[in-house]
Design a protein around this motif. Structure first.
Motif, mmCIF file in Angstrom:
data_model
loop_
_atom_site.group_PDB
_atom_site.id
_atom_site.type_symbol
_atom_site.label_atom_id
_atom_site.label_comp_id
_atom_site.label_asym_id
_atom_site.label_seq_id
_atom_site.Cartn_x
_atom_site.Cartn_y
_atom_site.Cartn_z
ATOM 1 N N ASP A 187 0.894 -1.443 0.083
ATOM 2 C CA ASP A 187 0.020 0.048 -0.286
ATOM 3 C C ASP A 187 0.896 1.226 0.022
ATOM 4 N N ILE A 188 0.772 2.283 -0.797
ATOM 5 C CA ILE A 188 1.124 3.521 -1.106
ATOM 6 C C ILE A 188 -0.105 4.547 -0.485
ATOM 7 N N HIS A 189 0.202 5.392 0.246
ATOM 8 C CA HIS A 189 -0.678 6.417 1.123
ATOM 9 C C HIS A 189 -0.451 7.675 0.334
ATOM 10 N N GLU A 190 -1.363 8.519 0.863
ATOM 11 C CA GLU A 190 -1.482 9.874 0.363
ATOM 12 C C GLU A 190 0.057 10.593 0.843
ATOM 13 N N ILE A 191 0.310 11.826 -0.125
ATOM 14 C CA ILE A 191 1.514 12.317 0.199
ATOM 15 C C ILE A 191 1.147 13.334 1.582
ATOM 16 N N ILE A 192 2.596 13.010 2.527
ATOM 17 C CA ILE A 192 2.081 13.755 3.748
ATOM 18 C C ILE A 192 3.231 14.205 4.218
ATOM 19 N N ASP A 193 3.409 15.292 5.403
ATOM 20 C CA ASP A 193 4.536 15.655 5.812
ATOM 21 C C ASP A 193 4.878 14.816 7.017
ATOM 22 N N VAL A 194 6.466 14.859 7.097
ATOM 23 C CA VAL A 194 6.800 13.900 8.270
ATOM 24 C C VAL A 194 7.406 14.657 9.220
ATOM 25 N N ASN A 195 7.651 15.927 8.803
ATOM 26 C CA ASN A 195 8.477 16.948 9.838
ATOM 27 C C ASN A 195 7.618 17.973 9.896
ATOM 28 N N GLY A 196 7.735 18.830 11.238
ATOM 29 C CA GLY A 196 7.191 20.078 11.246
ATOM 30 C C GLY A 196 5.738 20.018 11.944
ATOM 31 N N ASP A 197 5.383 20.980 11.834
ATOM 32 C CA ASP A 197 3.948 21.443 12.662
ATOM 33 C C ASP A 197 2.993 20.459 12.062
ATOM 34 N N ALA A 198 3.021 20.316 10.384
ATOM 35 C CA ALA A 198 2.176 19.470 9.758
ATOM 36 C C ALA A 198 2.196 17.916 9.708
ATOM 37 N N ALA A 199 3.446 17.682 10.422
ATOM 38 C CA ALA A 199 3.570 16.138 10.300
ATOM 39 C C ALA A 199 2.311 15.469 10.557
ATOM 40 N N HIS A 200 2.293 14.441 9.663
ATOM 41 C CA HIS A 200 1.233 13.335 10.055
ATOM 42 C C HIS A 200 1.356 12.700 11.497
ATOM 43 N N PRO A 201 0.107 12.535 12.245
ATOM 44 C CA PRO A 201 0.265 11.987 13.349
ATOM 45 C C PRO A 201 0.949 10.545 13.487
ATOM 46 N N LEU A 202 0.853 9.861 12.372
ATOM 47 C CA LEU A 202 1.797 8.445 12.318
ATOM 48 C C LEU A 202 3.414 8.818 12.444
ATOM 49 N N PHE A 203 3.808 9.779 11.793
ATOM 50 C CA PHE A 203 5.236 10.040 11.846
ATOM 51 C C PHE A 203 5.640 10.889 13.273
ATOM 52 N N LYS A 204 4.684 11.573 13.585
ATOM 53 C CA LYS A 204 5.136 12.165 14.863
ATOM 54 C C LYS A 204 5.014 10.881 16.031
#
Length: 157
Positions: free
Chosen positions: A90-107
């Motif tokens: 599975d490939i998912h939506e394009i997300i942010d991994v750093n910063g304030d808008a980082a996706h909860p998963l990567f946080k």
């Protein structure tokens, strides 16, 4: 919060909870189809094919945060993976991994497994291995081949 409380969205827009994978180990990577490390898609696919029948789930999360290496749409990112690398995981939506808008998963992943840059993702293809209980058991650098994770994967299967 644990990893199973987190909602994610596939490239096709379908949302689901990671609770769907409770009891299964997960290999999670932030990816980019124009990254110089994109050959790792092939290696992630190799691991997916080798261990999926034993329960391993491989999940790719494209990010455009590093040098504009995922500039298109969610669908463009997924299509590049499928056409250029034969990806079936599975490939998912394009997300942010750093910063304030980082996706909860990567946080969550960063909090559970700090890397050399502390709570930041250094580059595309940072990889996280999660055991059957939802614990992050390893974080692997972008330049390290996913195939070097085999021993760790076998330990969580």
């Amino acid at each position: 919060m644990n990893i199973y409380d987190i909602e994610v969205k596939k490239a096709n827009g379908e949302s689901y909870s990671l609770e769907d994978y409770k009891g299964k180990p997960m290999l999670i990577a932030n990816t980019a189809s124009k990254c110089g490390l994109r050959g790792q898609y092939d290696e992630l696919e190799t691991l997916h094919n080798e261990y999926k029948d034993q329960g391993l789930v491989v999940l790719g999360f494209p990010s455009n945060q590093f040098n504009n290496q995922e500039p298109g749409s969610d669908e463009d990112a997924e299509e590049a993976c499928r056409i250029n690398h034969g990806v079936t995981f599975d490939i998912h939506e394009i997300i942010d991994v750093n910063g304030d808008a980082a996706h909860p998963l990567f946080k969550h992943l960063k909090e559970e497994s700090k890397g050399m840059m502390g709570d930041k993702i250094k580059w595309n293809f940072t990889k996280f291995l999660v055991d059957r209980e939802g614990n992050v058991v390893s974080r692997v650098a972008p330049t390290t081949s996913p195939l070097k994770m085999k021993k760790d994967i076998e330990n969580v299967l």
